[in-house]
Design a protein around this motif. Structure first.
Motif, mmCIF file in Angstrom:
data_model
loop_
_atom_site.group_PDB
_atom_site.id
_atom_site.type_symbol
_atom_site.label_atom_id
_atom_site.label_comp_id
_atom_site.label_asym_id
_atom_site.label_seq_id
_atom_site.Cartn_x
_atom_site.Cartn_y
_atom_site.Cartn_z
ATOM 1 N N UNK B 107 0.821 -1.219 0.000
ATOM 2 C CA UNK B 107 0.000 0.000 0.000
ATOM 3 C C UNK B 107 0.850 1.263 0.000
ATOM 4 N N UNK B 108 2.025 1.203 0.611
ATOM 5 C CA UNK B 108 2.886 2.386 0.629
ATOM 6 C C UNK B 108 3.297 2.753 -0.795
ATOM 7 N N UNK B 109 3.598 1.735 -1.595
ATOM 8 C CA UNK B 109 4.008 2.008 -2.974
ATOM 9 C C UNK B 109 2.821 2.509 -3.799
ATOM 10 N N UNK B 110 1.647 1.947 -3.467
ATOM 11 C CA UNK B 110 0.426 2.448 -4.098
ATOM 12 C C UNK B 110 0.235 3.934 -3.778
ATOM 13 N N UNK B 111 0.526 4.269 -2.535
ATOM 14 C CA UNK B 111 0.379 5.653 -2.091
ATOM 15 C C UNK B 111 1.352 6.554 -2.845
ATOM 16 N N UNK B 112 2.560 6.036 -3.054
ATOM 17 C CA UNK B 112 3.590 6.755 -3.815
ATOM 18 C C UNK B 112 3.038 7.144 -5.188
ATOM 19 N N UNK B 114 -0.064 7.648 -5.822
ATOM 20 C CA UNK B 114 -1.226 8.525 -5.702
ATOM 21 C C UNK B 114 -0.870 9.977 -5.385
ATOM 22 N N UNK B 115 0.337 10.209 -4.871
ATOM 23 C CA UNK B 115 0.730 11.575 -4.494
ATOM 24 C C UNK B 115 0.778 12.459 -5.743
ATOM 25 N N UNK B 116 0.170 13.629 -5.684
ATOM 26 C CA UNK B 116 0.137 14.508 -6.861
ATOM 27 C C UNK B 116 1.547 14.816 -7.350
ATOM 28 N N UNK B 119 3.411 17.774 -6.031
ATOM 29 C CA UNK B 119 4.041 17.669 -4.714
ATOM 30 C C UNK B 119 5.471 17.156 -4.860
#
Lengths: 253, 283, 278
Positions: B107-112, B114-116, B119
């Motif tokens: 999920x952390x990589x998924x979050x990576x 998702x970050x605009x 940013x």
């Protein structure tokens, strides 16, 4: 009651792509009898069953020749409705598959599809169907729990109840007890004997013994050919064809 | 007779029409970008447009060669920095990570992902750009800064697709190698990675596609000079940033030139996509 | 000289662990940095006031509204198209050249850079259809962008529905439509919702495509034909033009918090879906 057959199969040939699984088969099924269609694996028993309510339409590459009549009407006629047919000819599959919903909703699924919305009417149908499938007493207190929590035998009786709720005329059973223990099997066979009063039942048994136990009449298929048919008691006591006697006595298959 | 439900009368053809939405979108995008851009390429000349060294819209000069070079350099840099880390990470997830840890890392990589992108660009502007300026010299806003930011941004694409292709291998492959006495790393290097080659290749190509297509993050750290860069510490401009910077005020021929830049970008991306899909199918 | 296998195993393992740790540290340092700089600046006033003085003071309410409305338009348009396409591909046809073309289109759409979507949206929606810079133009452009995500996740979700469910439903006299409404959609819903949520995440984070189609007006939008500035666009402008670092950090922090919530939501759905289908 006339002499007319409930279901007649005429000159049926069936193919999966190029492979022929049923060869020029004709068969009459009388109303209110239990007919068993048995034979070793890949004999065409399941396919024969599925031609009776068109449950092969969606299989790619499948092709059929010949006719299947229900009460004298060709179910493959261009104006025949598959939906109406399947409500008249219900099927119970080998693997009990409760839909992902409660016991009540499973049984009410068919009636709801045909437009019954009245809650009281639905409750009546559900109770009646579950009673006929001899499972009411086991589930009446948890009708709203999910269907897949039941044991295998209970699931299969639930599936039978689900078919009964359609108020069909014919019930097809495809090895309904193959994964079940002897006690569950006995319960299902018991309910079949009661259901015979109201329905025509065609069963593909999972073994020869079941064919002998439950059916009035039996049909023996081998590699797509109809080898022998007749009253179960006669066929099992005194088979006419050597291949039938070999199979019944367990010499092959 | 029971009334047929409304839905039954929704014909298969309606679903077919809906299913054509993706194809129509693709066609519309291609057609409109080409209609806007082709006249300018025709006017300037294909060769002059692609290989022209000078981009000066006010003088009517439209050569995008420096931006093609900028795009290639930034992307190559991103691949050199990002791909080894990403591959290690995917091997980690597929082979080494304890179950609990991989449940956290995935999920952390998924979050990576998702970050605009803005940013990332901003973060690069604050940390990467000054670091380059102070330790390596130059203005800081540079190809290297762009490559580092893009390397981070392509991580999720490369990691997730190569991990999936390693996990999809039949377990027998691994067991066979272990049975022959290979160490875990020997098994990975000589059996698993070669077997997952096409999936890993596809992940890298898609990562390249992502790097080529990224705009906003790159605008913030690349310096955006239109001259041909002479080192990785020089500022540069990519095809995407050219569009992103100038679309805000361009009009007329200048605007057409930006659509023409879009055509070049679209063609590059289509080739990359097609080769990635080919690599995946070849299995 | 060849390395001893046991030593090479040790080195490789160390390198691989190190890479994974680097990625995690990087991710958390970015997130923690932005949040720690931004959260102190998120005040009630920041959330409820319209920006003034180009964003130097005031809040970002109009940008929050911009982000939400653009995302809403995109989701409302892309969901039926994406889910419908997925149902067509899985239920209404067999594999053929047509399905190959549709899948190829979706995969190609997924690869197109957002700036190209921006160019297209500008020339097609803003200019050609005369919708101007507006929430509608921005939303429609984003809808095209998230369409492939929704198609792919919905298709995967429908594929995981037990194939016997279809057969049972047909055998009980169910039509294709009834089977879809009563069995397939409920069973595949968490998977479909995950796709939609991921699409929402992309809409919230997008800058390049929106700035060219929805514009960057700071006023409060009054209808879907109004231009709007989304939070991501606002952040980009604040940071790039050095208007206000304080407000930029606060906007970025709010964006990250939103993305975090969206991702956590998607993960909860996925886990529930996985638990249910086993």
């Amino acid at each position: 009651m006339t002499d007319q057959s409930k279901i007649s199969v005429k000159n049926l040939n069936f193919y999966y792509s190029k492979h022929q699984v049923i060869k020029n088969l004709s068969l009459e099924v009388k109303a209110n009898e239990i007919l068993s269609v048995f034979g070793p694996a890949n004999s065409g028993t399941t396919t024969l069953l599925r031609t009776m309510n068109r449950m092969w339409d969606i299989i790619p590459g499948a092709r059929m020749e010949g006719e299947v009549l229900l009460d004298g009407n060709n179910i493959y006629a261009s104006n025949a409705s598959t939906i109406e047919l399947r409500r008249k000819v219900g099927i119970v599959f080998e693997i009990p598959t409760p839909l992902p919903m409660s016991i009540f909703d499973n049984v009410a699924y068919g009636p709801r599809l045909s437009g019954i919305k009245n809650k009281v009417a639905l409750e009546e149908i559900v109770e009646k169907s579950l009673r006929m499938a001899v499972i009411w007493d086991e589930v009446k207190d948890r009708l709203h729990s999910i269907g897949s929590r039941l044991s295998g035998g209970q699931q299969q009786r639930l599936c039978i109840a689900r078919v009964l709720a359609l108020e069909p005329e014919v019930i097809l059973l495809d090895r309904p007890c193959s994964g079940l223990d002897p006690v569950s099997t006995a319960k299902i066979e018991e309910s079949l004997r009661q259901l015979k009063e109201q329905f025509t039942i065609i069963i593909v048994p999972h073994n020869v013994q079941q064919a002998g136990r439950v059916a009035d009449r039996a049909v023996f298929l081998l590699m797509g050919d109809l080898i022998e048919e007749g009253p179960t008691a006669v066929m099992f006591a005194n088979p006419k064809d050597k291949r039938t006697s070999d199979y019944i006595t367990g010499r092959f298959g | 007779m029971k009334l047929k439900k409304f839905g039954e009368r929704i014909p298969q053809s309606l679903f077919f029409l809906i299913a054509l939405s993706a194809l129509s979108a693709l066609a519309l995008i291609t057609i409109f970008i080409f209609i806007e851009g082709v006249p300018l390429i025709a006017k300037v000349g294909f060769f002059n447009f692609i290989f022209g060294m000078k981009w000066a819209p006010s003088l009517g000069q439209y050569g995008i060669f420096p931006m093609i070079v900028g795009t290639v350099l930034v992307t190559v840099g991103a691949v050199i920095i990002g791909v080894p880390i990403a591959l290690c990470c995917s091997i980690f997830l597929a082979e080494f990570a304890p179950r609990q840890l991989s449940m956290l890392v995935r999920p952390a990589i998924q979050l990576l992902a998702g970050i605009p992108s803005v940013v990332y660009g901003f973060w690069g502007l604050i940390f990467i750009v000054p670091a380059i300026r102070n330790y390596l010299g130059g203005p800081g806003l540079s190809i290297l800064a762009g490559s580092i930011i893009l390397a981070i941004m392509i991580l999720p694409t490369v990691i997730s697709i190569s991990e999936v292709s390693i996990l999809a291998l039949p377990p027998l492959l691994k067991e066979g190698a272990f049975a022959l006495g290979a160490t875990h790393w020997q098994t990975i290097r000589s059996v698993l990675l070669p077997a997952a080659k096409s999936g890993i290749l596809a992940s890298i190509i898609l990562g390249i596609g992502r790097a080529v297509g990224e705009t906003m993050a790159v605008i913030m750290v690349l310096g955006n000079a239109v001259a041909l860069p002479s080192s990785i510490l020089d500022p540069a401009r990519t095809l995407t940033t050219n569009i992103g910077i100038e679309m805000g005020y361009a009009s007329g021929e200048h605007q057409q030139a930006l659509f023409a830049t879009g055509i070049v970008l679209l063609v590059i991306i289509m080739i990359l996509n097609a080769s990635a899909q080919y690599a995946i199918r070849r299995k | 000289m060849r390395l001893n296998p046991r030593i090479s195993q040790k080195i490789a393992k160390t390198v691989i662990w190190f890479a994974a740790i680097v990625v995690l540290v990087l991710l958390f340092s970015i997130i923690i940095y932005i949040l720690s700089k931004g959260i102190p600046n998120i005040t009630w006033q920041f959330l409820t006031e319209i920006p003034s003085d180009m964003g130097r003071s005031g809040g970002i309410l109009s940008c929050i509204v911009g982000t939400l409305s653009v995302t809403l338009v995109a989701t409302v348009v892309a969901t039926p198209l994406g889910v419908g396409t997925a149902f067509y591909l899985t239920e209404y046809t067999h594999e053929s050249i047509v399905t190959k073309i549709i899948r190829f289109s979706a995969e190609s759409l997924a690869g197109i850079p957002s700036i190209v979507y921006g160019l297209f949206g500008f020339i097609f929606f803003v200019i050609y259809l005369k919708l101007g810079w507006s929430i509608l133009s921005g939303g429609l452009t984003l809808a095209m962008m998230i369409l492939p995500t929704i198609i792919r996740t919905s298709e995967e979700a429908i594929h995981t529905v037990h194939p016997m469910y279809r057969e049972v439903s047909f055998s009980l006299g169910g039509t294709k439509w009834q089977t879809m409404i009563k069995i397939l959609i409920p069973s595949a819903l968490p998977g479909i919702a995950t796709g939609i949520i991921l699409g929402i995440g992309r809409c919230v984070a997008e800058t390049a495509a929106v700035i060219l189609t929805a514009g960057s007006a700071l006023q409060m939008p009054v209808s879907i034909f109004s231009p709007a500035r989304t939070m991501a666009v606002h952040f980009y402008i604040l940071a790039r033009e050095s208007i206000s670092l304080e407000k930029a950090f606060a906007t970025a922090a709010l964006l990250i918090i939103l993305i975090l919530i969206i991702n956590i939501g998607a993960n909860i759905l996925v886990n529930r879906f996985v638990a249910k289908s086993h």
